[in-house]
Design a protein around this motif. Structure first.
Motif, mmCIF file in Angstrom:
data_model
loop_
_atom_site.group_PDB
_atom_site.id
_atom_site.type_symbol
_atom_site.label_atom_id
_atom_site.label_comp_id
_atom_site.label_asym_id
_atom_site.label_seq_id
_atom_site.Cartn_x
_atom_site.Cartn_y
_atom_site.Cartn_z
ATOM 1 N N ALA A 72 0.824 -1.217 0.000
ATOM 2 C CA ALA A 72 0.000 0.000 0.000
ATOM 3 C C ALA A 72 0.856 1.263 0.000
ATOM 4 O O ALA A 72 0.325 2.359 0.183
ATOM 5 N N PRO A 74 2.456 4.401 -1.276
ATOM 6 C CA PRO A 74 2.216 5.236 -2.454
ATOM 7 C C PRO A 74 3.533 5.673 -3.098
ATOM 8 O O PRO A 74 4.572 5.719 -2.429
ATOM 9 N N PRO A 75 3.506 6.003 -4.384
ATOM 10 C CA PRO A 75 4.728 6.484 -5.051
ATOM 11 C C PRO A 75 5.218 7.768 -4.394
ATOM 12 O O PRO A 75 4.429 8.641 -4.039
ATOM 13 N N ALA A 77 6.742 8.026 -1.471
ATOM 14 C CA ALA A 77 6.838 7.976 -0.014
ATOM 15 C C ALA A 77 8.306 7.937 0.402
ATOM 16 O O ALA A 77 9.114 7.210 -0.182
ATOM 17 N N LEU A 106 5.589 12.689 1.456
ATOM 18 C CA LEU A 106 5.851 12.354 0.063
ATOM 19 C C LEU A 106 6.844 13.336 -0.540
ATOM 20 O O LEU A 106 6.901 14.499 -0.140
#
Length: 268
Positions: A72, A74-75, A77, A106
């Motif tokens: 899970a 996310p790109p 992070a 992020l």
């Protein structure tokens, strides 16, 4: 007295340096624990340990390390503390978006080391920032703050030709005067309000500012779907009577019995 001041200053620097060093050590230990989690499906990530406002320099004491499901993640992070916290003597990275406590850090939400943070970083893709001249009357009495959504109403003409029309709906406010801090909820009389618009909407605003007076209409947090609105003229509101609907006069009735049936009949 001079020696005492120098001693106090040196003590302050030492305390600040010790706090930063302690926070860094704590984060490193937390990251090491997260990395050795028995569940291989977890990965250590950096999250905000407290609310971080737009433009704030990222410091170790603002951060926390926690385990996150690898599937899970996310790109963008950030999982490495050294990619976020500057080395001693180096300029910091800054928040280009407001971040809440517990939110994943992020790469898209922080600047490069030493990079200047401006209102540009708060704009969405293919958006523009444009300023509108306002005063207390046209800016909802000063209650418009960054992060609010507004409708923009154009008033133009004079006398019986005076008219108003909503030219843009659900427009995000990104700055009031020189303030872009969304946490600032203090009302104040502004001279300009900066809004986020598309290139086409920026052309509409440029013409509208020359054509008449622009007013802001503050929207609720739960915005319903927008529908086109017709313009309204002064003659439309100058009526002989107020627009309150008059109560309808009910006619008297009587009950008539026919055999076993009872019927209500209006009396003319």
């Amino acid at each position: 007295m001079g020696a005492r001041s120098i001693l106090v200053a040196m003590l302050g620097v030492a305390v600040a340096g010790g706090s930063a060093f302690g926070a860094r050590e704590y984060l490193d230990r937390s990251r090491a624990v997260a990395a050795t989690d028995p569940e291989a499906a977890l990965v250590s990530v950096i999250v905000a340990g407290r609310d971080i406002p737009f433009g704030q320099a990222i410091q170790p004491q603002m951060l926390q390390v926690m385990s996150w499901p690898r599937t899970a993640l996310p790109p963008g992070a950030i999982t490495e503390l050294d990619t976020l916290v500057p080395a001693p003597g180096m300029p910091p990275r800054r928040a280009t978006r407001e971040m809440a406590q517990g939110e994943l850090i992020l790469a898209s939400k922080v600047s490069a080391f030493g990079e200047k943070v401006t209102i540009v970083q708060s704009l969405g893709e293919n958006s523009r920032a444009m300023a509108i001249k306002v005063d207390a009357e046209t800016a909802v009495g000063g209650f418009v703050t960054p992060g609010d959504s507004v409708d923009i109403v154009l008033t133009q003409g004079g006398g019986e030709t005076l008219r108003a029309i909503t030219i843009l709906q659900n427009i995000r406010v990104i700055g009031v005067d020189q303030d872009a801090n969304r946490n600032n909820d203090q009302p104040g009389v502004a001279k300009t309000v900066t809004v986020e618009v598309t290139p086409e909407q920026s052309q509409t605003l440029a013409l509208a500012q020359k054509a008449g007076t622009l007013s802001l209409s503050l929207r609720s947090l739960e915005n319903a779907a927008d529908a086109p609105l017709d313009s309204i003229r002064l003659t439309d509101i100058l009526r002989e009577k107020s627009p309150v609907a008059e109560p309808t006069q009910s006619k008297p009735t009587i009950r008539v019995r026919r055999a076993n049936t009872v019927e209500t009949v209006e009396v003319e």
